[in-house]
Motif scaffolding. Structure first.
Motif, PDB file in Angstrom:
ATOM      1  N   THR A 292       0.929  -1.199   0.113  1.00 63.30           N
ATOM      2  CA  THR A 292       0.074   0.145   0.096  1.00 63.30           C
ATOM      3  C   THR A 292       0.944   1.263   0.160  1.00 63.30           C
ATOM      4  O   THR A 292       0.607   2.315  -0.791  1.00 63.30           O
ATOM      5  CB  THR A 292      -1.045   0.008   1.210  1.00 63.30           C
ATOM      6  OG1 THR A 292      -1.815  -0.844   1.244  1.00 63.30           O
ATOM      7  CG2 THR A 292      -1.970   1.352   1.031  1.00 63.30           C
ATOM      8  N   ILE A 354      -1.238   7.122   9.192  1.00 64.00           N
ATOM      9  CA  ILE A 354      -2.779   8.002   8.817  1.00 64.00           C
ATOM     10  C   ILE A 354      -2.647   9.334   8.814  1.00 64.00           C
ATOM     11  O   ILE A 354      -2.672  10.237   8.330  1.00 64.00           O
ATOM     12  CB  ILE A 354      -3.842   7.250   9.162  1.00 64.00           C
ATOM     13  CG1 ILE A 354      -4.119   6.056   8.611  1.00 64.00           C
ATOM     14  CG2 ILE A 354      -5.183   8.018   8.761  1.00 64.00           C
ATOM     15  CD1 ILE A 354      -5.199   5.258   9.259  1.00 64.00           C
ATOM     16  N   ILE A 422      -8.339  -2.478  -2.196  1.00 67.01           N
ATOM     17  CA  ILE A 422      -9.086  -1.303  -1.640  1.00 67.01           C
ATOM     18  C   ILE A 422      -8.095  -0.030  -2.235  1.00 67.01           C
ATOM     19  O   ILE A 422      -8.602   1.096  -2.550  1.00 67.01           O
ATOM     20  CB  ILE A 422      -8.751  -1.367  -0.090  1.00 67.01           C
ATOM     21  CG1 ILE A 422      -9.618  -2.120   0.710  1.00 67.01           C
ATOM     22  CG2 ILE A 422      -9.223   0.262   0.594  1.00 67.01           C
ATOM     23  CD1 ILE A 422      -9.470  -2.288   2.286  1.00 67.01           C
ATOM     24  N   ARG A 432      -8.021   9.173   0.299  1.00 66.53           N
ATOM     25  CA  ARG A 432      -9.166   8.614   0.973  1.00 66.53           C
ATOM     26  C   ARG A 432      -8.804   6.959   0.845  1.00 66.53           C
ATOM     27  O   ARG A 432      -9.015   6.211   1.996  1.00 66.53           O
ATOM     28  CB  ARG A 432     -10.453   8.685   0.305  1.00 66.53           C
ATOM     29  CG  ARG A 432     -11.592   8.088   1.268  1.00 66.53           C
ATOM     30  CD  ARG A 432     -12.841   8.736   0.665  1.00 66.53           C
ATOM     31  NE  ARG A 432     -12.847  10.079   0.815  1.00 66.53           N
ATOM     32  CZ  ARG A 432     -14.272  10.980   0.748  1.00 66.53           C
ATOM     33  NH1 ARG A 432     -15.228  10.079  -0.091  1.00 66.53           N
ATOM     34  NH2 ARG A 432     -14.052  12.115   0.746  1.00 66.53           N
ATOM     35  N   SER A 433      -8.493   6.384  -0.322  1.00 67.00           N
ATOM     36  CA  SER A 433      -8.346   4.918  -0.454  1.00 67.00           C
ATOM     37  C   SER A 433      -7.081   4.467   0.283  1.00 67.00           C
ATOM     38  O   SER A 433      -7.171   3.329   0.773  1.00 67.00           O
ATOM     39  CB  SER A 433      -8.268   4.417  -1.999  1.00 67.00           C
ATOM     40  OG  SER A 433      -7.080   5.377  -2.332  1.00 67.00           O
ATOM     41  N   ALA A 435      -5.774   5.912   2.971  1.00 68.25           N
ATOM     42  CA  ALA A 435      -6.216   5.932   4.459  1.00 68.25           C
ATOM     43  C   ALA A 435      -7.320   4.879   4.680  1.00 68.25           C
ATOM     44  O   ALA A 435      -7.115   4.226   5.783  1.00 68.25           O
ATOM     45  CB  ALA A 435      -6.992   7.232   4.686  1.00 68.25           C
ATOM     46  N   LEU A 436      -8.130   4.486   3.911  1.00 68.63           N
ATOM     47  CA  LEU A 436      -8.738   3.317   4.123  1.00 68.63           C
ATOM     48  C   LEU A 436      -8.169   2.012   4.296  1.00 68.63           C
ATOM     49  O   LEU A 436      -8.302   1.104   5.160  1.00 68.63           O
ATOM     50  CB  LEU A 436     -10.006   3.071   3.063  1.00 68.63           C
ATOM     51  CG  LEU A 436     -11.197   1.940   3.341  1.00 68.63           C
ATOM     52  CD1 LEU A 436     -11.742   2.080   4.679  1.00 68.63           C
ATOM     53  CD2 LEU A 436     -12.019   2.167   2.307  1.00 68.63           C
ATOM     54  N   ALA A 437      -7.305   1.845   3.489  1.00 66.95           N
ATOM     55  CA  ALA A 437      -6.491   0.282   3.288  1.00 66.95           C
ATOM     56  C   ALA A 437      -5.509   0.466   4.274  1.00 66.95           C
ATOM     57  O   ALA A 437      -5.651  -0.613   5.115  1.00 66.95           O
ATOM     58  CB  ALA A 437      -5.617   0.351   2.108  1.00 66.95           C
ATOM     59  N   ALA A 439      -6.216   1.875   7.402  1.00 70.53           N
ATOM     60  CA  ALA A 439      -6.904   1.885   8.499  1.00 70.53           C
ATOM     61  C   ALA A 439      -7.618   0.295   8.794  1.00 70.53           C
ATOM     62  O   ALA A 439      -7.422  -0.159   9.805  1.00 70.53           O
ATOM     63  CB  ALA A 439      -8.210   2.599   8.504  1.00 70.53           C
ATOM     64  N   VAL A 440      -7.669  -0.371   7.784  1.00 68.16           N
ATOM     65  CA  VAL A 440      -8.080  -1.744   7.775  1.00 68.16           C
ATOM     66  C   VAL A 440      -7.157  -2.768   8.378  1.00 68.16           C
ATOM     67  O   VAL A 440      -7.159  -3.533   9.277  1.00 68.16           O
ATOM     68  CB  VAL A 440      -8.680  -2.189   6.336  1.00 68.16           C
ATOM     69  CG1 VAL A 440      -8.661  -3.826   6.413  1.00 68.16           C
ATOM     70  CG2 VAL A 440      -9.954  -1.458   5.816  1.00 68.16           C
TER      71      VAL A 440
END
Length: 468
Positions: A292, A354, A422, A432-433, A435-437, A439-440
């Motif tokens: 990522t 993040i 993601i 955004r993608s 941060a989401l990846a 965060a998961v």
């Protein structure tokens, strides 16, 4: 045993450890060094970020799917022999990838041949180490060296791969792997197999096929989530069904008096089961973060291979420091404690990737988070391996070694697949993608810490004959 005999045995075990640990290093390196070559490979071979992601995930998946069959073959053909064959196949794959004219040939050399070679050579690494070190503390230190080099290979892969790509070409990174394999083959003269091969041992081909299809379907189902939802659902359900059938068939084969690929009784050990799950999560975090962050830095921020690799120096440094300290820490603290603290440190590092990255614009905003991740992973990789391997007797080391490595490589492929899917699906809104990846992955780190609470509070010697 005399002091001289003890010294000779210790020296022999130490010399044998060098090629085994170096083999783990180069296999782990292969899983992460591709991350910094995404732009170069995509441009040279006319493919995309998703194409490179599929190549990386397939490499990790081939290892996961074939690791258990590879471990069973060690009993039949011998651990040293399979180690050498695996190295040879791996080396041929590296050279094939170095001359690849397109993505298909790259996947034949890298994803297939190097994946198959790894599945053959890695189980002997852990089986031979377990057999040569009787004392649980000495075994922990040996696994510490192997796990440290494995984690270091994965963490330093971006840096080494970036340096080679910048100085020469991405193809030279595969030549480098072939050269390291040649060195390991020279050192492998010190590898001695303490147990004779048993050519009469049966091999459960049906079980091998079912387990491989099930694992491949699960990971491919995750990869298909971003553009083919119904195909993804079919693959995920089909993969789960295949693995359930595999376990049911294994129990039936064992009741009939034959030897299955994996005995279902292997999963009746709560400590081992928990240790296996922590391994899955650890490698999901390591490979998920690596892919990522590397993809985001290159595709979104426009950094080249060397710049991306240098940023990952923080993770490499953290992992190296904590891995080297793990051998001493395991004497003072329970392995359960080290695993819990490791997951918490890793989660804190992921949070930094993040919040600090969002607050500061520079590239070095990634350093604190990557450092925390490296420290956390280096702290817990060794205890997890030792807990699993030490839960079973010598007779079951072939089985548990394959299962352990399969779970670790499944975690690697799942980490790249989940986080990569993601990220790739949301490159139209990259921040955004990203941060989401991340965060998961952070949530998975907290799940790992909670899971580790199920481990025994005190360390024990290897289980007796009734284990499992």
């Amino acid at each position: 045993m005399s002091d001289r005999a003890t010294s000779d045995r210790t020296g022999s075990a130490a010399r044998m450890l060098a090629p085994l640990a170096l083999a783990q290093f180069i296999c782990s390196y292969a899983g992460s060094n591709m991350n910094v070559m995404i732009n170069d490979i995509s441009r040279d071979l006319g493919t995309s970020v998703q194409g490179v992601q599929v190549a990386i995930t397939t490499f990790l998946l081939v290892m996961a799917a074939l690791m258990i069959p590879g471990s069973k073959l060690t009993d039949r053909f011998g651990r040293r022999r399979l180690f050498l064959v695996g190295l040879a196949v791996y080396g041929v794959g590296a050279l094939t990838a170095s001359i690849a004219p397109n993505l298909a040939v790259l996947m034949i050399g890298y994803s297939m041949l190097q994946g198959i070679g790894t599945a053959l050579l890695i189980p002997p690494v852990y089986i031979l180490t377990t057999l040569r070190y009787d004392d649980v503390r000495e075994r922990a230190r040996a696994f510490g060296v192997i796990s440290a080099l494995g984690g270091l290979g994965a963490a330093a892969g971006p840096l080494i791969g970036g340096l080679i790509t910048f100085a020469i070409d991405w193809r030279a990174a595969f030549v480098f792997q072939a050269l390291v394999v040649a060195v390991i083959l020279l050192l492998a003269r010190q590898v001695v197999d303490p147990l004779p091969a048993d050519p009469s041992r049966s091999f459960d081909l049906g079980g091998a096929v079912l387990s491989a299809i099930g694992l491949i379907a699960l990971v491919m189902g995750i990869l298909a989530l971003d553009d083919e939802l119904w195909l993804s659902i079919v693959l995920l359900v089909g993969g789960a069904a295949m693995l359930a059938w595999f376990l049911f068939r294994s129990a039936r084969v064992e009741r009939a008096g034959r030897e299955p690929l994996v005995s279902p009784t292997l999963f009746r050990n709560r400590t081992s089961n928990t240790g296996l799950l922590t391994q899955v999560l650890q490698w999901m975090l390591l490979m998920g973060v690596s892919f990522t962050v590397a993809a985001y830095l290159q595709v979104v921020r426009g950094y080249d291979a060397i710049e991306t690799g240098i940023i990952f120096t923080a993770a490499t440094l953290g992992l190296l420091v904590s891995s080297l300290a793990a051998g001493r820490l395991v004497r003072r603290f329970a392995q359960r404690t080290l695993i819990i603290v490791g997951f918490l440190l890793t989660s804190a590092g992921i949070a930094g990737l993040i919040w600090i990255v969002a607050a500061l614009p520079g590239a070095w905003a990634f350093a604190p988070g990557l450092l925390g991740i490296g420290l956390g992973l280096g702290l817990m990789l060794t205890p997890s391996v030792n807990i699993v391997q030490s839960a079973f007797t010598e007779e079951r080391q072939g089985e548990i070694s394959g299962v352990s490595r399969a779970f670790s490589n499944l975690g690697s492929s799942l980490g790249t697949a989940v986080a990569g899917t993601i990220l790739v699906a949301g490159l139209v809104d990259p921040s955004r993608s990203y941060a989401l990846a991340i965060a998961v992955l952070g949530v998975l780190g907290l799940v790992g810490a909670l899971l580790a609470l199920r481990l025994p509070k005190a360390d024990t010697e290897r289980a007796g004959p009734s284990a499992g």
